[in-house]
Design an enzyme around this catalytic site. Structure first.
Site, PDB file in Angstrom:
ATOM      1  N   ASP A  88       0.855  -1.192   0.000  1.00 39.36           N
ATOM      2  CA  ASP A  88       0.000   0.000   0.000  1.00 39.36           C
ATOM      3  C   ASP A  88       0.885   1.234   0.000  1.00 39.36           C
ATOM      4  O   ASP A  88       2.113   1.157   0.161  1.00 39.36           O
ATOM      5  CB  ASP A  88      -0.919   0.004   1.226  1.00 39.36           C
ATOM      6  CG  ASP A  88      -2.095   0.969   1.104  1.00 39.36           C
ATOM      7  OD1 ASP A  88      -2.211   1.646   0.062  1.00 39.36           O
ATOM      8  OD2 ASP A  88      -2.884   1.060   2.061  1.00 39.36           O
ATOM      9  N   LYS A  89       0.234   2.364  -0.167  1.00 37.12           N
ATOM     10  CA  LYS A  89       0.890   3.659  -0.159  1.00 37.12           C
ATOM     11  C   LYS A  89       0.047   4.621   0.655  1.00 37.12           C
ATOM     12  O   LYS A  89      -1.194   4.532   0.689  1.00 37.12           O
ATOM     13  CB  LYS A  89       1.045   4.169  -1.596  1.00 37.12           C
ATOM     14  CG  LYS A  89       1.308   5.667  -1.766  1.00 37.12           C
ATOM     15  CD  LYS A  89       0.042   6.403  -2.143  1.00 37.12           C
ATOM     16  CE  LYS A  89       0.305   7.879  -2.389  1.00 37.12           C
ATOM     17  NZ  LYS A  89      -0.979   8.629  -2.564  1.00 37.12           N
ATOM     18  N   SER A  91      -0.207   8.955   1.576  1.00 31.86           N
ATOM     19  CA  SER A  91       0.257  10.323   1.376  1.00 31.86           C
ATOM     20  C   SER A  91      -0.199  11.184   2.542  1.00 31.86           C
ATOM     21  O   SER A  91      -1.317  11.006   3.054  1.00 31.86           O
ATOM     22  CB  SER A  91      -0.299  10.905   0.073  1.00 31.86           C
ATOM     23  OG  SER A  91      -0.066  12.308   0.002  1.00 31.86           O
ATOM     24  N   THR A 128      -8.916  11.059  -1.202  1.00 30.19           N
ATOM     25  CA  THR A 128      -9.050  10.089  -2.289  1.00 30.19           C
ATOM     26  C   THR A 128     -10.468   9.530  -2.372  1.00 30.19           C
ATOM     27  O   THR A 128     -11.013   9.345  -3.466  1.00 30.19           O
ATOM     28  CB  THR A 128      -8.036   8.949  -2.101  1.00 30.19           C
ATOM     29  OG1 THR A 128      -6.717   9.506  -2.117  1.00 30.19           O
ATOM     30  CG2 THR A 128      -8.153   7.917  -3.200  1.00 30.19           C
ATOM     31  N   ARG A 176      -8.258  15.128  18.297  1.00 30.21           N
ATOM     32  CA  ARG A 176      -7.121  15.982  17.928  1.00 30.21           C
ATOM     33  C   ARG A 176      -7.573  17.188  17.118  1.00 30.21           C
ATOM     34  O   ARG A 176      -7.056  18.297  17.272  1.00 30.21           O
ATOM     35  CB  ARG A 176      -6.078  15.166  17.169  1.00 30.21           C
ATOM     36  CG  ARG A 176      -5.316  14.188  18.079  1.00 30.21           C
ATOM     37  CD  ARG A 176      -4.552  13.149  17.286  1.00 30.21           C
ATOM     38  NE  ARG A 176      -3.711  13.778  16.277  1.00 30.21           N
ATOM     39  CZ  ARG A 176      -3.461  13.250  15.079  1.00 30.21           C
ATOM     40  NH1 ARG A 176      -3.998  12.089  14.744  1.00 30.21           N
ATOM     41  NH2 ARG A 176      -2.676  13.882  14.234  1.00 30.21           N
ATOM     42  N   LYS A 195      -3.591   2.065  11.029  1.00 32.41           N
ATOM     43  CA  LYS A 195      -4.521   1.617   9.981  1.00 32.41           C
ATOM     44  C   LYS A 195      -3.813   0.723   8.967  1.00 32.41           C
ATOM     45  O   LYS A 195      -4.369  -0.275   8.495  1.00 32.41           O
ATOM     46  CB  LYS A 195      -5.149   2.828   9.295  1.00 32.41           C
ATOM     47  CG  LYS A 195      -6.018   3.674  10.216  1.00 32.41           C
ATOM     48  CD  LYS A 195      -6.772   4.736   9.472  1.00 32.41           C
ATOM     49  CE  LYS A 195      -5.903   5.889   9.008  1.00 32.41           C
ATOM     50  NZ  LYS A 195      -5.519   6.790  10.116  1.00 32.41           N
ATOM     51  N   LYS A 196      -2.591   1.085   8.617  1.00 37.31           N
ATOM     52  CA  LYS A 196      -1.858   0.298   7.624  1.00 37.31           C
ATOM     53  C   LYS A 196      -1.464  -1.068   8.185  1.00 37.31           C
ATOM     54  O   LYS A 196      -1.533  -2.082   7.476  1.00 37.31           O
ATOM     55  CB  LYS A 196      -0.618   1.064   7.157  1.00 37.31           C
ATOM     56  CG  LYS A 196      -0.922   2.397   6.477  1.00 37.31           C
ATOM     57  CD  LYS A 196      -1.842   2.217   5.279  1.00 37.31           C
ATOM     58  CE  LYS A 196      -2.113   3.530   4.556  1.00 37.31           C
ATOM     59  NZ  LYS A 196      -3.070   3.367   3.437  1.00 37.31           N
TER      60      LYS A 196
END
Length: 444
Positions: A88-89, A91, A128, A176, A195-196
Site C-alpha cells: 500500500d501507499k 500520502s 481520495t 485531535r 490503519k496500515k
C-alpha cells in the site's frame, strides 16, 4: 488535608503532563479507554494535549501504534492464496494529489495486491475517497469480505477504513481536530501506521509532502515525519520507505474531485503531467522493489512504464471501478458519468512574465470555497467544482492568458475563486529555478 486519590486515567495523564515517560501498560490503558469509552472526552483531550506538548519518544510511539493497531480487527491475507505481496501507499496530503488513483492499478498490473485504505478530505487538502465518490455507483466503503474479494480478483481496491479496523484512531483523530493537537509527529505516525498495520500489509511506501500546500511546511519537518514513519513501521515489522515530495505547487493539472478523476483516467491513457508522473513512478518503483517484485529500482521503473504503456494499468482501474459498483465502461466514457459544473471561467494573468510562485494552500482553500472540500467532517461536497489547466511554475505567460480554468456552481463563486487565484499565483520577471518533484528518499 488528605491527598485526593487520582483515578487511573488522571494518573496516566499526570505522568505525561509532568514529562515522564509512559510505560507500555499506560499507553495500552489509554487506548483501551479511548475505544471502550471509559476515558471521557475531557480525559482523551487532556492526554492528546500532554502528548502534543511533551512528545513521545520512539518506544512510546511504537507502543501507541501497536495498541491502536490492536484496538480492533486485523486483516490476515495468508489464507487468500495471493500470488504476490500485499502493499500500500499513504500520502500526508496535498493539493491536486491524485497519485493513489493511478498507483494502485499500476502496482496491481505489476503483480502486487493493493488494499488501499484511504480517507476523506478536510480543510485545504483533498481526499481520495471523495474523488472516487464522484463516480456514480462507486462504493468507497466496503465490508472486509468484499474488500478481500475485490483485491483477490482485481489486484487492487481503494476504499475507506472499516469501523472495526483501528477504531481507537477514529475517536482520537476527531479529538485531535477539536483540541488543536493535529500537528504532532508521534500522533500522526501512530494514526497512519495503525490503519496500515491493521490492513495486513507486507510493504508500505509513504509520500510525505513538503511545502506551502502541505502539513509539513519545510524540509526539516518533513524529514522528521518521514523518519518517524519509517522507523516506527520497521519497529512494528512492516518494511517501509518514504519519499519527500514537493507541494509548493499544485500536483498535476487539476484540483477538485471529478476533475481529478478525469485527469487520472487521462494519465492511465498516457497523458501524464511530468511532475505527477515523476512522483507516481518514484513511489511505484519503491513499492515494487521493497516488496520483492523487482530486483532493482531501474527494473521496477521499467515494469511500471510497461504497465502504463500497454494499458494493463488502465484495465485494472476499470475493473476496480466495476467491482466497487461503478460503471463497467467508465474508462471508455468518463465524461458521460462524471458531473460537470455549469459555470467555467478562466483566471487571466495580470501581466506578461513567468509563473514564479504559488500559495498552494490558498489554491486548495479556493477549491474548498467553491464547494469542493470540507471545513467540518459533516460538510457535503460538490464533486463538480474545482480547477483544471493549472499552469506550472516556470511557465511563461502573456497578460490575459489563462493561469487556470475555474469550474463553479454559479457565477458568484466563480468570480470569487478567480480573484483569489489571481492573488495566489504570482507572476514574476524571471522564471524561478526549476526543482524536482521528488526531493528525498528516507529508508531505515
Amino acid at each position: 488535608m488528605a491527598t485526593e486519590l487520582l483515578s487511573p486515567p488522571a494518573e496516566i495523564i499526570r505522568r505525561k503532563r509532568d514529562r515522564q515517560r509512559l510505560a507500555g501498560d499506560d499507553i495500552a490503558a489509554f487506548v483501551r479507554g479511548v475505544v471502550d469509552g471509559s476515558w471521557g472526552d475531557a480525559q482523551v483531550g487532556a492526554m492528546a494535549m500532554a502528548m502534543f506538548i511533551h512528545g513521545l519518544d520512539a518506544d512510546e510511539t511504537v507502543a501507541l501504534t501497536a495498541a491502536m493497531t490492536g484496538s480492533g480487527a486485523r486483516i490476515d491475507w495468508s489464507g487468500e492464496g495471493l500470488p504476490g505481496p500485499v502493499v500500500d501507499k499513504h500520502s500526508t496530503g496535498g493539493v491536486g494529489d491524485k497519485v493513489s488513483l493511478m498507483l494502485a492499478p499500476l502496482l496491481a498490473a505489476c503483480g502486487a495486491f493493493v488494499p488501499m485504505l484511504s480517507g476523506r478530505g478536510l480543510g485545504h487538502t483533498g481526499g481520495t475517497l471523495d474523488k472516487l465518490d464522484a463516480i456514480p455507483g462507486y462504493r468507497s466503503l466496503l465490508p472486509v469480505d468484499a474488500l478481500r474479494r475485490t483485491v483477490r480478483s482485481v489486484g487492487c481496491a481503494i476504499v475507506g477504513q472499516t469501523d472495526d479496523l483501528a477504531p481507537a484512531d477514529r475517536r482520537l483523530y476527531a479529538t485531535r481536530h477539536l483540541t488543536g493537537t493535529v500537528e504532532s509527529v508521534p500522533l500522526i505516525t501512530a494514526s497512519i501506521l495503525s490503519k496500515k498495520l491493521a490492513a495486513g500489509l507486507q510493504a508500505l511506501v509513504l509520500d510525505v509532502k513538503a511545502g506551502n500546500g502541505a502539513f509539513a511546511a519545510d524540509l526539516p519537518m518533513a524529514r522528521e515525519l518521514a523518519r518517524s514513519l519509517v522507523e516506527v513501521a520497521a519497529g512494528a515489522g512492516l518494511p517501509a520507505v518514504a519519499r519527500i515530495t514537493d507541494m509548493n505547487q499544485v500536483l498535476g493539472r487539476s484540483c477538485g474531485n471529478a476533475l481529478e478523476v478525469r485527469e487520472a483516467v487521462a494519465f492511465l491513457r498516457g497523458d501524464c503531467e511530468p511532475r505527477l508522473l515523476e512522483v507516481t513512478r518514484a513511489l511505484g518503483a519503491d513499492a515494487l522493489h521493497l516488496a520483492g517484485l523487482a530486483a532493482s529500482h531501474e527494473q521496477a521503473l521499467a515494469q511500471l512504464d510497461a504497465a502504463l504503456a500497454d494499458g494493463r494499468a488502465l484495465d485494472r482501474f476499470a475493473r476496480m471501478v466495476a467491482a466497487c459498483g461503478g460503471p463497467a465502461d467508465f474508462v471508455e466514457r468518463p465524461d458521460a458519468y462524471l458531473a460537470a459544473a455549469p459555470v467555467t471561467r478562466p483566471v487571466p494573468a495580470a501581466r506578461d512574465g513567468w509563473v514564479a510562485a504559488m500559495d498552494t494552500r490558498d489554491i486548495g482553500l479556493a477549491v474548498l470555497d467553491l464547494g469542493g472540500g470540507r471545513r467540518l467532517a459533516g460538510d457535503r461536497i460538490d464533486p463538480r467544482v474545482g480547477l483544471t489547466d493549472v499552469v506550472p511554475l516556470g511557465r511563461p505567460v502573456r497578460a490575459g492568458e489563462p493561469l487556470a480554468l475555474v469550474h463553479a456552481r454559479d457565477d458568484a463563486s466563480a468570480r470569487a475563486a478567480c480573484a483569489r487565484l489571481a492573488r495566489a499565483i504570482g507572476i514574476g520577471d524571471a522564471a524561478p529555478a526549476a526543482g524536482p518533484a521528488v526531493l528525498e528518499r528516507i529508508a531505515p
